[in-house]
Design an enzyme around this catalytic site. Structure first.
Site, PDB file in Angstrom:
ATOM      1  N   LYS A 110      37.234  46.263  31.795  1.00 28.63           N
ATOM      2  CA  LYS A 110      37.568  45.247  32.796  1.00 28.63           C
ATOM      3  C   LYS A 110      37.605  43.898  32.106  1.00 28.63           C
ATOM      4  O   LYS A 110      36.802  43.635  31.217  1.00 28.63           O
ATOM      5  CB  LYS A 110      36.528  45.243  33.924  1.00 28.63           C
ATOM      6  N   GLU A 179      36.524  39.103  43.827  1.00 27.83           N
ATOM      7  CA  GLU A 179      35.148  38.636  44.038  1.00 27.83           C
ATOM      8  C   GLU A 179      35.134  37.311  44.794  1.00 27.83           C
ATOM      9  O   GLU A 179      35.826  36.360  44.408  1.00 27.83           O
ATOM     10  CB  GLU A 179      34.440  38.471  42.672  1.00 27.83           C
TER      11      GLU A 179
HETATM   12  O1  KIV Z   1      29.692  41.959  35.947  1.00 23.73           O
HETATM   13  C1  KIV Z   1      29.717  42.427  37.095  1.00 23.73           C
HETATM   14  O2  KIV Z   1      28.735  42.999  37.595  1.00 23.73           O
HETATM   15  C2  KIV Z   1      30.946  42.296  37.850  1.00 23.73           C
HETATM   16  C3  KIV Z   1      30.924  42.712  39.283  1.00 23.73           C
HETATM   17  C4  KIV Z   1      30.200  41.715  40.093  1.00 23.73           C
HETATM   18  C5  KIV Z   1      32.271  42.998  39.800  1.00 23.73           C
HETATM   19  O3  KIV Z   1      31.919  41.872  37.324  1.00 23.73           O
END
Ligand code: KIV
Length: 262
Positions: A110, A179
């Site tokens: 991600k 988010e």
């Molecule tokens: O780092 C994380 O936990 C996140 C989530 C809040 C989506 O990016």
């Protein structure tokens, strides 16, 4: 769960459940549930290491936690979070960092934001690695955003968010975290996209939800934003258990005969 299942769940309107996880013992517990997938989020900088932002965590630390989670859950789909600046120093460095998370056991990575990332997303995906996008409140940009604030408020900001979401979809992302955005904006983006949206503080009209494990277990007493629901009073349970242990040790009630070798 695999990348195709994300698509199928959106198509079939079956909500996706995602939770963060940073270590092996909680991974082993999550593995026994029906939770769809796990994010080894860079939020571990704050939750596990006590930093006041996600910025200080390194790729090495993210890879170590990803490997620990994989050891606890051999089967589930794991998304590894690329930390601050680890994908902003050129393709070669970015790909080396992607490789570290994938070698540690991630099934996907991600990254945050669209601007300046689209070509890289395309390249990572073409290299065979699924990419999850992340828009709205992107904590790695906390200084640019002026704090941890709701994003996408107002017509212009909402339009920009939707445009970036569509760009990330076109670049090849298989899913998108939204988010801290108004529920109506998240709903509109979700409708516009063919890929699933996973919301955190983005209301109900998204394709899935993600929460930080420690938040939903109620062990994080210092952080209770509006969007967090707790399914257990973890801090009370754990504190009471520790106090009871202390009481039993100091009163000589632990260990008893059955808890001792003969
Ligand atoms: O780092 C994380 O936990 C996140 C989530 C809040 C989506 O990016």
């Amino acid at each position: 769960m695999n990348v195709q299942d994300f698509q199928k769940k959106k198509h079939d309107a079956v909500p996706i459940s995602m939770v963060t996880c940073y270590d092996s013992w909680s991974a082993a517990l999550i593995a026994e549930t029906e939770i769809d997938c796990v994010l080894v989020g860079d939020s571990l900088a704050m939750v596990m290491y006590g930093h006041d932002s996600t910025l200080p965590v390194s790729v090495q630390t993210m890879a170590a936690h990803t490997a620990a989670v994989r050891r606890g859950m051999p089967e589930k789909f794991i998304i590894g979070d690329l930390p601050f600046l680890s994908y902003r120093k050129g393709v070669e460095v970015a790909m080396s960092n992607v490789g570290k998370l994938m070698s540690a056991g991630a099934n996907a990575v991600k990254l945050e934001g669209a601007a300046g990332n689209l070509e890289l997303v395309h390249h990572i995906v073409e290299s065979g690695v699924p990419v999850m996008g992340h828009l709205g409140l992107t904590p790695q940009s906390v200084h640019q955003l002026g704090g941890f604030k709701v994003q996408g408020r107002g017509e212009q900001a909402a339009d920009k968010l939707k445009k970036q979401a569509l760009e990330l979809e076109r670049a090849g992302c298989f899913a998108l975290v939204l988010e801290a955005v108004p529920a109506e904006v998240a709903a509109d983006v979700t409708q516009a996209l063919g890929i699933p949206t996973i919301g955190i503080g983005a209301g109900p009209d998204v394709d899935g939800q993600v929460l930080v494990l420690q938040d939903l277990l109620g062990v994080n007493t210092s952080f209770r934003p509006k969007f967090v629901r707790t399914w257990m009073d973890g801090s009370t349970l754990i504190r009471d258990a520790l106090q009871a242990y202390h009481r039993d040790v100091t009163s000589g009630q632990f260990p008893n005969g059955q808890e001792s070798y003969r």
